[in-house]
Motif scaffolding. Structure first.
Motif, PDB file in Angstrom:
ATOM      1  N   ASN A   1      30.603  15.014  26.916  1.00  0.00           N
ATOM      2  CA  ASN A   1      31.563  13.971  26.543  1.00  0.00           C
ATOM      3  C   ASN A   1      32.807  14.007  27.450  1.00  0.00           C
ATOM      4  O   ASN A   1      33.329  12.959  27.826  1.00  0.00           O
ATOM      5  N   LEU A   2      33.243  15.251  27.747  1.00  0.00           N
ATOM      6  CA  LEU A   2      34.422  15.366  28.623  1.00  0.00           C
ATOM      7  C   LEU A   2      34.104  14.752  29.988  1.00  0.00           C
ATOM      8  O   LEU A   2      34.915  14.046  30.576  1.00  0.00           O
ATOM      9  N   MET A   3      32.889  15.056  30.479  1.00  0.00           N
ATOM     10  CA  MET A   3      32.514  14.517  31.794  1.00  0.00           C
ATOM     11  C   MET A   3      32.553  12.980  31.776  1.00  0.00           C
ATOM     12  O   MET A   3      32.828  12.339  32.774  1.00  0.00           O
TER      13      MET A   3
ATOM     14  N   ASP B   1      27.464  22.183  25.089  1.00  0.00           N
ATOM     15  CA  ASP B   1      26.857  21.159  25.948  1.00  0.00           C
ATOM     16  C   ASP B   1      27.381  19.772  25.577  1.00  0.00           C
ATOM     17  O   ASP B   1      27.718  18.962  26.441  1.00  0.00           O
ATOM     18  N   PHE B   2      27.443  19.519  24.263  1.00  0.00           N
ATOM     19  CA  PHE B   2      27.868  18.203  23.772  1.00  0.00           C
ATOM     20  C   PHE B   2      29.308  17.906  24.240  1.00  0.00           C
ATOM     21  O   PHE B   2      29.607  16.835  24.781  1.00  0.00           O
ATOM     22  N   ALA B   3      30.183  18.915  24.036  1.00  0.00           N
ATOM     23  CA  ALA B   3      31.599  18.721  24.382  1.00  0.00           C
ATOM     24  C   ALA B   3      31.736  18.494  25.885  1.00  0.00           C
ATOM     25  O   ALA B   3      32.426  17.573  26.339  1.00  0.00           O
ATOM     26  N   LEU B   4      31.069  19.329  26.646  1.00  0.00           N
ATOM     27  CA  LEU B   4      31.179  19.241  28.086  1.00  0.00           C
ATOM     28  C   LEU B   4      30.728  17.866  28.585  1.00  0.00           C
ATOM     29  O   LEU B   4      31.418  17.215  29.387  1.00  0.00           O
TER      30      LEU B   4
ATOM     31  N   GLU C   1      28.918  13.302  14.957  1.00  0.00           N
ATOM     32  CA  GLU C   1      29.129  11.925  14.491  1.00  0.00           C
ATOM     33  C   GLU C   1      30.628  11.593  14.502  1.00  0.00           C
ATOM     34  O   GLU C   1      31.027  10.489  14.864  1.00  0.00           O
ATOM     35  N   GLY C   2      31.456  12.577  14.069  1.00  0.00           N
ATOM     36  CA  GLY C   2      32.909  12.349  14.035  1.00  0.00           C
ATOM     37  C   GLY C   2      33.452  12.024  15.427  1.00  0.00           C
ATOM     38  O   GLY C   2      34.224  11.078  15.620  1.00  0.00           O
ATOM     39  N   ILE C   3      33.003  12.846  16.404  1.00  0.00           N
ATOM     40  CA  ILE C   3      33.452  12.612  17.777  1.00  0.00           C
ATOM     41  C   ILE C   3      33.072  11.206  18.230  1.00  0.00           C
ATOM     42  O   ILE C   3      33.846  10.477  18.849  1.00  0.00           O
ATOM     43  N   LYS C   4      31.792  10.793  17.867  1.00  0.00           N
ATOM     44  CA  LYS C   4      31.354   9.448  18.274  1.00  0.00           C
ATOM     45  C   LYS C   4      32.273   8.386  17.699  1.00  0.00           C
ATOM     46  O   LYS C   4      32.615   7.408  18.362  1.00  0.00           O
ATOM     47  N   VAL C   5      32.687   8.585  16.428  1.00  0.00           N
ATOM     48  CA  VAL C   5      33.576   7.598  15.799  1.00  0.00           C
ATOM     49  C   VAL C   5      34.883   7.517  16.594  1.00  0.00           C
ATOM     50  O   VAL C   5      35.375   6.427  16.921  1.00  0.00           O
ATOM     51  N   LEU C   6      35.449   8.710  16.937  1.00  0.00           N
ATOM     52  CA  LEU C   6      36.716   8.706  17.682  1.00  0.00           C
ATOM     53  C   LEU C   6      36.546   8.022  19.034  1.00  0.00           C
ATOM     54  O   LEU C   6      37.393   7.255  19.470  1.00  0.00           O
ATOM     55  N   GLU C   7      35.393   8.342  19.679  1.00  0.00           N
ATOM     56  CA  GLU C   7      35.161   7.722  20.976  1.00  0.00           C
ATOM     57  C   GLU C   7      35.129   6.206  20.854  1.00  0.00           C
ATOM     58  O   GLU C   7      35.669   5.475  21.686  1.00  0.00           O
TER      59      GLU C   7
END
Length: 2030
Positions: A1967-1969, A1962-1965, A1912-1918
């Protein structure tokens, strides 16, 4: 008393006691010893035997009392039977010596008697062991008998009975001697000795063959002699003896060789009947020894002999049994009828004799046919009787056949009355011609035969209501055709009157028009009476009789004919006194006869009118009734002179006239004949002192005037017995007349006096006295005091001037009149008048108190007390008591002592414990003394009875006297000889009164209380052992009282055994006592009682009466069997109550037993139904036949406990089945779950569940529903209905998807089909319709072809009723067809509602789930199909439904609109029967309303039927139509008008019902009504109606508010709220529509000039009562505050917000609150901008209040349903257009800010305590505010700051789920398009979010929740990256990338990683893609600056590709692993 509980008598303790206590102590020891001996081992007994025998023999010598000697003898016998027998001979010798003793003193008598009793007991128990000693013993006893007095003779007879019983055949040598002795005792002057001798002979006939062979004639003669002068007990004993011997003579087989020596002649049935007949006709004067006067025919048989012989007949047949009677019935019948034929003129030489003999014959027939035969045999008997009637009809000699015919007709009537509708086949069988035979006899020359035939028709009509109208038509037709035959006129008028009397017993009634026909006929008869003098009298009588009978139909019918009746009434009397004079001068004897007949008839008719149509007696009608009265009274005064002129022929008519006038005057209020009171009083006085009445006859006057309880001491004849019907004649003495129908034909239509028996009016000479005495009381109370004095003096003088028997008659009449007068004055609280009146009244009563007639003394004592009650003066009462005291002290004669002792008791009864305790003391003292006067049992009886009254009325004052009274009672119980049963009965009443006085104190433990209790129990034990049945009944009711007050101390097992033994006693009062007691016991301890009964049955086979087979069927079965045989109504009621209590407490435990009993009772129906039932089954389904045969055939392996139970018993059994199902419903759920039941049964085979018996339940319901009896069919259908409703949803475990009931569909169809045949009564069809609709609606059958069978039945009835009220049968009242039509319509409505619901549900399931093709086909099959099935008939149905609703609307109008109602009624009711029809409409309107609403909705109010315009709703047969004004039939309404009418009809009915909910309104009706409103408002057109009419909306809301306030049920409240929501929607639509049209119209104009729409207009004011919004708010607040009282500060008594813990509401509560919030959030849209400002604070307060009160922390940070609802509502309010409208913008902004502040304040501690609210809920609320309001609300710095702080704080909370939710909320805030709102949050919170993520990054997440937080945190940053401006974006990406890359794994690590790390990877990869290509420049820069990161990323990508190659097939799933595992918060309120 504890000291008495030892094996040997504690002589030391005994010697210290007083005489009375000693006797008590010894009796208690003997009672204990009896139980102890049976429980002690043989050796222990032998050790103590010698001492014990000595102790017992010494007691024998000490003059023991009767109960003690009986127990003593019993114990001796038991002792010898258990211990050694060698000393028994000594004991016998000792007893014989005592008997031989020459001492004749009274003090030695008890010892002699004890010795006699001991001998009897020893021989009974030890029998043949005693060898040859018996010859000496018997010889000795018989010798002693010669000199014995009555007590001795009594005991000797009983002792001989015991000796014979013990010895059996061994006693043959003594048989003749015993026989001789018993013969002499059989005619003893002491009644008790006669009874004992009868018992002895009954024992003797078991072995003494000569009694029923060679000596049969002399035994019979002897019995006849014994009947002479006998009392009731003797008659019962002797008739039992005679009946048994005669039965034995017929059935005896030739015994072995011994018999050949005696050469027995065989006796034929004819001889036996001849013998009995001789006794009946000639009494005891023998056969050939008839004396001269007998031959001359002067003496007649005394009545007691005749009654005795009558009872012997019954015993004779009962002994032979039912099957014997079936075979020999024709012979028996012709013999009985011959007894009243002309071949024996003696029996019927006077009318009085004839009536009495007829009663006896009727009694025999009733007791045998009615009591012994089952229904089939009764039908056969009825055929025989019918043939007899045909034969007798052909007999030309009237006198010869008339009495035989009367008996035959009355029995035929009774038989059919008892059979009910089961008798239908009998009447349908044309070969018998039953109805023809009865109707043909109506023309018989004898009036009594005509009346009997009419009564027989009455019984037929009551039993078979479908014959009532045809019979009535037939009789009216015959009466019209044969108007010129006198016999036909009277006969058929009797028949019509009798049939009209039957109408009140037939709920379905007769067609209303019959009243008019009968009225016209009656008028015609009266008018034509004068044309033909031969017919005048008959026609006059017939005319008035018909009018009088017509009155019994009640006001609904009579009101239409009242004017004509009153006119006839006016014309029958001359207009003035002058006319009366001219009449007198003109008439002759014959015209006066006719005139008096006519006037008496008119008086009868008016009396009948006043009795049956009281509600029509308005002031106006009374005024029209009055004018003829003065003339009627004048004629009364002239009667004596007319009589003198014309002599004897007028005697009877004049008496009848008097009686009719008196009867009418008694009913009318005395004010109506005020002017004539004195004249009437004089006539009454003359009547009462008239010289020509016999004395015995007058006794009938007194019983009603005595107190019920006092009658018990007089004569058993006054008590209720099974033989009351024939015993009554003995009460009147030999000369008195019994009542009989021919004495007063007018009684033929009266209400039945008791049960189903023929009315028995007394002869007019007697009944006139009875009426005169009653009227005297009324008139005397209303005349002036001077008149009163004169009349009383006149009465006193006439008493003085007569002598002898005449004087006694006058005294009788005077006392009864004075009693009536005092009773009337006391009841009306009047006053007696001057002292002189008191003196006169006292003198009149005083003489009677000392009369020789006990009844008169009793009535006088009652009057004496009434006098004191009326005067109501302490001194006077004291004076009266003193008079009695003085008399009692001085008088020695029995009469004075009995009279005055009862007077004292009565005084106490009416005035409480005569005020002062001193009086009480002297009263009790005197009664004590009298009750010990052993020389006169009568005095003892009366004194003790009085004492019981004193105890009762003194209450607590009596406590002082309890101990001495109790010891007196016990002493008398132990010493009064058993031959004086009446003394014992009075003692029992005293004991009962004492127990009541002590009451609950009997539970105490103090020594004094326990001594009292022991004495009470001892008294009960003595009475239980008494041979007299009524004393035993007293004992039982005393024990019942004790059990009520001190249950622990009553020995239940001995009480129950006593009850079971007497269950079938021949004494009615004893049976009643038994059942009253049982009924009380089973209320508390049913299972114990039941167990004791079964134990007892197993222990003592011989003791129980053979009728009650408790061992096999349990007590329940025995009671059911008894219910079937019993005829007494009160007893049957008690049996039913007892069984109901047992069922309630034990049905679940003893399920199999109860079901088995019910099944066995109901199986009798199957015997009848076998033939019909199997056929229907075969037609239906070949392979189901086995099932059908199981239903109907019964295995005859063992004899059936219930032989042919009557239909009433079967109905009760069917009701029991329903009760059992209801009981199981409240018990274990396994009763309705077959899988669970089978499993539990496996675990423990004793478990038993209802569902396992389903086949039996269906079978029972089927058997009952297809029976001949209509009542049983109704019960069977009800049972079927209950079974369907309870088991419809039980699944069948073996066939998933099916239910267990499906396999029984053939049975259900077969049970229902017979109810739809044309000849079925409407009530059965109506019930069957209900079952049909329940079956279709239950959804058991899904296959359409199966459903069609039952559906077809409904279609057939729909066709039948389509023709409306005209087409239905004319057999019953019109309201019956209304009932049937409405039942059909209701059934269809139910089916339609279900079909629509299923269709709807199916659509929804189809939408939400994707079905495969096949499942769509199967699943929706039934629901679409069912709707299609109904749709074919919908056109017809909707018309009929609307017509029914319109009828209902008309019928429920208030009475003031009556004049506007249609003259000929509605579519389905006629105007005359509207009152009866109302009830049927009330039962069915609700479902019809719902169905109609659904139908109208389905057409959307738009599609008009093709024929709608022209025909509207009116069908040819519907006189009133919905949309067609009757005056202007030509105008055709537009569809719009039609719909408006329909809409208002439905709405009006609903509102009318809901706004005045009666307490008896069913839940079903209310729910249906609310659902109908919902359906109506589901479519736009009605909504536009409601929306445009604000008043209508407000009224509806107020009504719903009331419903919510008065009905607690959540389902009703939810349904109401749904309607409220729809009303608000309608209002919104209306406002929108107006705004839209205004904009279109003024499109070019300036916006400002637009008028304001919506509530609150320009001012914003909402007026209560005129405002829709206000009404809605009231209602919602009501709901909310009821669930959350804290919302209302006034309720919780606090100011403002108070800290209270949030709470979770129940599921229902949450639903209600959520529904209310939905409504609240819709309200602003209904208001104008100004209006919205007014309501906003309230709305916000409530919404936030609910949020605050229910924000409970739930696991996983879920939101409770109420919080979700309040957030949803909040979102709705905040996003309302009003917030942006310019007129309201500012105000809204302020208010919304305040609201947000309130939400923020929820975090603050209140009163220093911290509230435990759920942060997520509050944060969500804040988010809703931020996102849904305009920016200026939330962007004020202070509020914004607060909000940001709350979020910050939330991020710090440890609970991971809170963090996840917070991130999600922030995510939505950050994305908010307006920077002014979102930026401050981003600035404040972004950095801390990054820190948090980096922290996780360091720790590496360990579980899924942390993984979620990270995602969820990553989504907020995105999202921030997307929002950020170009120049800041690179920094953010640079922050994000390292965090993401740090979670990547290379290929080695990837293999060994945990699933969480792998998911992260998987999640990080992924998002990076995504980020890489989007922000390529930034991405490249970062990669370049950090090689480590780059290397890691490349390794990860490479590793990932490797794994993709491996997992190529499942590559789809790696798309977005993050999303799968995250729990997404549905932000649909954001």
């Amino acid at each position: 008393m504890e000291l008495a509980h030892t094996l040997l008598l504690n002589e030391e303790a005994c010697s210290q006691l007083s005489e009375v206590q000693k006797a008590e102590f010894i009796f208690e020891w003997l009672r204990y010893l009896e139980k102890l001996l049976l429980a002690t081992s043989r050796n222990d007994v032998r050790e103590k035997q010698k001492t014990l025998v000595e102790q017992l023999l010494s007691l024998l010598n000490s003059s023991p009392g009767p109960p003690t000697r009986k127990l003593l003898a019993k114990n001796l016998a038991i002792l010898y039977s258990i211990g050694d027998t060698f000393s028994v001979y000594e004991t016998i010798d000792k007893c014989n010596d005592l008997i031989r003793s020459k001492d004749d003193s009274p003090s030695y008598l008890p010892t002699k008697l004890a010795a006699v009793v001991c001998l009897g007991s020893l021989y009974k128990k030890l029998g043949r062991i005693l060898g040859n000693t018996f010859t000496d013993t018997v010889g000795n006893i018989l010798k002693a008998m010669k000199s014995a007095e009555s007590q001795g003779r009594y005991e000797i007879m009983l002792s001989l009975q015991n000796i014979l019983n013990g010895l059996g055949a061994a006693a043959t040598p003594c048989h003749r001697d015993v026989y001789k002795a018993a013969r002499s005792c059989l005619t003893d002057r002491s009644m008790a000795v006669r009874c004992a001798a009868a018992k002895c002979l009954l024992e003797l006939q078991n072995e003494a063959i000569f009694m029923w062979s060679t000596d049969l004639d002399s035994v019979a003669t002897l019995c006849f002699k014994s009947f002479e002068g006998s009392n009731y007990d003797v008659r019962i004993s002797i008739s039992k003896l005679l009946g048994t011997i005669l039965a034995k003579a017929i059935i005896s087989k030739h015994p072995g060789t011994a018999a050949l020596r005696q050469s027995i002649r065989r006796v034929s049935l004819e001889e036996v009947l001849e013998l009995l007949g001789t006794g009946f006709l000639r009494g005891s004067s023998g056969f050939l020894r008839a004396s001269g006067d007998m031959l001359k025919g002067t003496s007649s048989v005394s009545r007691d002999v005749r009654v005795g012989v009558t009872q012997a007949y019954v015993v004779f047949v009962s002994t032979l049994g039912g099957t014997w009677l079936e075979k020999n019935f024709p012979v028996f019948l012709s013999h009985l009828l011959s007894l009243v034929s002309q071949s024996h003129p003696k029996a019927t030489q006077t009318q009085i004799d004839a009536v009495c003999c007829r009663r006896c014959i009727s009694f025999i027939l009733r007791a045998t046919i009615g009591g012994l035969l089952g229904e089939k045999a009764q039908i056969a008997a009825a055929k025989d009787i019918c043939q007899t009637i045909w034969k007798l009809k052909k007999v030309m000699d009237v006198a010869a056949s008339q009495h035989m015919l009367v008996c035959a007709l009355q029995e035929l009537g009774n038989l059919i009355h008892g059979l009910g509708t089961t008798a239908a086949p009998l009447l349908q069988d044309s070969s018998i011609g039953l109805l023809d035979s009865v109707i043909s006899v109506i023309l018989h020359p004898s009036i009594s035969v005509r009346l009997a035939a009419a009564w027989c028709l009455h019984c037929i009509a009551v039993a078979l209501p479908s014959y009532l109208t045809p019979l009535l038509d037939r009789c009216i037709e015959r009466l019209t055709v044969l108007k010129s035959s006198p016999e036909a006129v009277t006969g058929f008028s009797f028949a019509v009157a009798a049939l009209l009397g039957a109408v009140k017993h037939c709920p379905l009634g007769i067609p209303h028009g019959k009243g008019k026909i009968i009225m016209t006929l009656a008028e015609d008869l009266l008018c034509s009476a004068t044309q033909n003098s031969r017919l005048s009298a008959q026609r006059t009588q017939a005319g008035w009789l018909l009018i009088a009978a017509l009155m019994t139909l009640g006001s609904a019918v009579v009101s239409h004919h009242l004017a004509r009746v009153l006119l006839l009434w006016k014309c029958v009397f001359p207009a003035s006194p002058k006319d009366l004079e001219t009449e007198k001068s003109r008439g002759d004897s014959f015209t006066w006869q006719v005139t008096l007949e006519g006037r008496a008839g008119a008086l009868s008719a008016i009396k009948s009118f006043v009795s049956y149509c009281g509600d029509l007696l308005t002031e106006e009608v009374i005024q029209r009734l009055l004018p003829p009265l003065p003339c009627a009274v004048d004629l009364l005064i002239q009667l004596s002179s007319i009589l003198k002129t014309y002599g004897n022929p007028l005697k009877t008519p004049s008496v009848v006239y008097r009686q009719r006038l008196y009867e009418l005057l008694i009913l009318l209020p005395p004010e109506t004949y005020e002017g004539h009171l004195c004249a009437i009083l004089k006539e009454l006085a003359a009547d009462l002192t008239a010289p020509d009445i016999q004395v015995a006859a007058s006794t009938f006057l007194l019983p009603p005037l005595c107190h019920q309880d006092d009658l018990l001491i007089l004569s058993p004849l006054l008590q209720e017995t099974d033989h009351r019907f024939i015993e009554e004649q003995l009460l009147l003495g030999n000369g008195g007349a019994c009542g009989s129908l021919e004495y007063d034909p007018y009684s033929i239509y009266e209400k039945d006096v008791e049960g189903d028996s023929v009315p028995k009016p007394l002869p007019p000479t007697l009944s006139v006295i009875s009426s005169a005495a009653k009227l005297f009381g009324v008139v005397c109370a209303h005349v002036g005091e001077a008149q009163r004095l004169l009349i009383l003096e006149q009465l006193l003088n006439s008493m003085k001037h007569t002598k002898g028997a005449r004087q006694q008659v006058v005294q009788l009449h005077v006392v009864s009149s004075i009693s009536n007068f005092l009773k009337y004055v006391a009841d009306s609280k009047g006053s007696l008048g001057p002292d002189e009146m008191r003196r006169l009244a006292l003198t009149l009563v005083m003489g009677a108190l000392e009369s020789a007639n006990p009844l008169l003394r009793c009535a006088a004592a009652e009057a004496w007390a009434r006098l004191a009650q009326v005067v109501d003066d302490g001194a006077f009462t004291a004076g009266l008591a003193q008079v009695s005291f003085d008399k009692l002290k001085s008088a020695r004669d029995v009469v004075t002592r009995t009279g005055h002792s009862l007077a004292l008791g009565s005084l106490n009864r009416y005035l409480g414990g005569i005020s002062s305790s001193q009086h009480l003391n002297s009263c009790i003292g005197i009664l004590y003394t009298l009750s010990q006067d052993s020389t006169s049992p009568d005095v003892q009886t009366w004194a003790l009875h009085s004492l019981s009254l004193v105890i009762d009325s003194a209450g607590p004052l009596f406590y002082v006297h309890v101990e001495p009274t109790l010891s007196l009672i016990i002493m008398l119980l132990l010493n009064v000889p058993p031959t004086h049963a009446e003394v014992h009965q009075s003692l029992g009443r005293c004991l009962n009164a004492l127990i009541t006085t002590l009451g609950p104190e009997l539970q105490g433990n103090s020594t004094s209380v326990s001594a009292l209790r022991t004495s009470c129990l001892l008294g009960c034990a003595v009475m239980q052992d008494n041979p007299d049945c009524l004393v035993q009944a007293q004992a039982i009711s005393c024990l019942q009282q004790l059990h009520m007050f001190a249950p622990r101390h009553v020995n239940l097992s001995s009480l129950v055994s006593c009850l079971c033994v007497n269950l079938c006693s021949p004494y009615l009062l004893l049976r009643r006592a038994v059942l009253a007691c049982l009924r009380q016991l089973v209320q508390r301890e049913a299972s114990e009682v039941s167990e004791h009964a079964v134990m007892l049955a197993k222990d003592s086979r011989e003791k129980l009466t053979p009728d009650a087979n408790i061992g096999e069927m349990g007590l329940e079965g025995a009671l059911l069997a008894l219910l079937d045989k019993e005829t007494d109504q009160r007893l049957c009621h008690d049996i039913r109550e007892t069984l109901n209590h047992m069922l309630t407490s034990m049905a679940v435990e003893k399920l199999s037993l109860w079901l088995k009993l019910c099944k066995e009772v109901l199986a009798a129906s199957a015997d009848f139904a076998t033939i019909t039932c199997v056929d229907t089954m075969q037609e239906e389904e070949g392979h189901k036949l086995d099932d059908a045969s199981v239903l109907t055939t019964r295995s005859d392996e063992k004899p059936h406990p219930f032989t042919n139970p009557r239909w009433a018993t079967r109905v009760f059994a069917a009701e029991c089945v329903c009760r059992i199902i209801n009981q199981c419903e409240n018990a274990n759920s396994a009763h309705f779950d077959i899988a669970l039941a089978q499993e539990m049964k496996k675990r423990d085979s004793r478990n038993d569940f209802l569902v396992l018996h389903l086949a039996d339940l269906i079978r029972m319901a089927f058997m009952a529903a297809t029976d001949h009896s209509d009542q049983l069919r109704l019960s069977g259908l009800e049972t079927l209905l209950v079974v369907i409703r309870r088991f419809a949803t039980v699944p069948e475990p073996e066939f998933p998807g099916h239910v267990i009931l499906e396999q029984y569909q053939a049975n259900v169809g077969a049970a229902l089909r017979p109810a739809f045949t044309s000849e079925t009564p409407p009530d059965v069809t109506a019930k069957a319709c209900q079952v049909c609709s329940a079956w279709i609606a239950s959804g058991v059958v899904s296959d359409l072809s199966d459903l069609r069978r039952v559906h077809q039945l409904l279609v057939s009835s729909l066709t039948k009723i389509q023709a409306g009220k005209e087409a239905l049968s004319h057999l019953y009242n019109e309201s019956a067809s209304t009932m049937e039509i409405l039942a059909v319509l209701k059934a269809w409505a139910e089916v339609y509602i279900i079909a629509v619901q299923r269709h709807k549900n199916n659509k929804q399931t189809l939408k939400t789930t994707s079905y495969s093709e096949e499942s769509v086909r199967n699943g929706s099959n039934s629901s679409y199909g069912l709707l299609d099935l109904v749709c074919t008939d919908l056109g017809t149905l909707s018309r009929l439904w609307l017509a029914a609703l319109q009828d209902f609307a008309l019928l429920t109008l208030p009475s003031e609109f009556a004049s506007q109602l249609p003259i000929d009624g509605g579519a389905f009711y006629t105007a005359e029967t509207s009152e009866n029809a109302k009830m049927h409409y009330y039962n069915s309107w609700a479902l019809i309303l719902h169905a109609t609403a659904l139908w109208l909705t389905s057409t959307g109010f738009v599609v008009a039927d093709p024929d709608e315009g022209a025909s509207n709703l009116s069908r040819p047969v519907t006189p009133t139509s919905m949309c067609q004004d009757s005056s202007s039939g030509a105008t055709v309404k537009s569809p719009e008008d039609v719909y408006t009418d329909r809409f208002h009809l439905l709405l009006g009915i609903s509102v009318e019902f809901l706004c005045s909910l009666r307490s008896d309104a069913t839940m079903e009706s209310i729910t249906a009504c609310l659902h109908a409103l919902q359906a109506l408002l589901d479519v736009p057109w009605p909504r536009s109606k409601i929306g445009s009419d604000q008043d209508l909306g407000i009224e509806l809301l107020n009504v719903l508010h009331r419903v919510i306030l008065t009905r607690e049920s959540p389902s009703i409240q939810l349904a109401s709220l749904e309607v409220v929501r729809q009303i608000i929607c309608a209002a919104q639509e209306h406002v929108k529509e107006k705004r839209r049209s205004a904009e279109v119209d003024d499109g070019a104009a300036e916006k400002e000039t637009l008028p304001e729409f919506g509530e609150g207009k320009d001012t914003g004011g909402l007026v209560p009562g005129k405002s829709l919004v206000f009404a809605t708010l009231e209602l919602c607040v009501c709901i909310l505050v009821r669930q959350l009282p804290e919302l209302n500060p006034k309720l919780t008594g606090s100011s403002g917000v108070k800290a209270s813990k949030p709470q979770i509401l129940s599921e229902d509560g949450s639903r209600l609150v959520s529904a209310a919030l939905v409504i609240i959030s819709e309200l602003p849209a209904v208001c104008s901008p100004e209006g919205s400002i007014s309501i906003l604070p309230t709305i916000l307060y409530l919404t936030i209040g609910v949020l605050r009160e229910t924000a409970v922390k739930l696991p996983g940070s879920q939101l409770s349903s109420t919080v979700a609802a309040s957030l949803q509502a909040l979102k709705g309010i905040l996003s309302s257009p009003m917030a942006r409208a310019e007129k309201s913008h500012t105000a809204w902004t302020d208010l919304l800010r305040s609201a947000l502040t309130t939400v923020l304040d929820c975090w603050n501690p209140v009163d220093g305590t911290h509230q435990e609210l759920d942060e997520v809920s509050l944060l969500t609320a804040i988010t809703v505010f931020i996102l849904s309001t305009s920016p200026e609300v939330t962007t004020i710095p202070c509020l914004q700051r607060s909000c940001i702080e709350k979020f910050k704080a939330a991020l710090e909370i440890k609970d991971p789920m809170v963090q996840v939710k917070t991130y999600q909320l922030l995510h939505s805030i950050f994305q908010y398009p307006n920077p002014a709102v979102s930026y401050p949050y981003i600035y404040s919170l972004a950095s801390s979010i990054v820190e948090k993520l980096q922290e996780i990054d360091k720790r590496k997440p360990e579980d899924t929740t942390e993984l979620q937080i990270f995602q969820e945190g990553i989504k907020v940053l995105e999202s921030l990256i997307i929002i950020a401006e170009e120049q800041h974006r690179s920094q953010l990406v640079a922050c994000l990338l390292p965090i993401l890359i740090s979670f990547l794994l290379d290929e080695n690590a990837l293999g060994s990683a945990t699933s969480i790390m792998r998911n992260l990877h998987d999640f990080a990869l992924q998002n990076l893609m995504q980020i890489g290509p989007q922000y390529s420049s930034v991405f490249k820069n970062v990669m370049a600056s950090s090689p480590a990161l780059k290397a890691r990323l490349e390794a990860a990508i490479k590793g990932n590709q490797e794994s993709i190659k491996v997992k190529l097939p499942s590559s789809k799933h790696t798309k977005n692993p993050g999303n799968n595992s995250s729990i997404q918060l549905k932000t649909n309120f954001l």
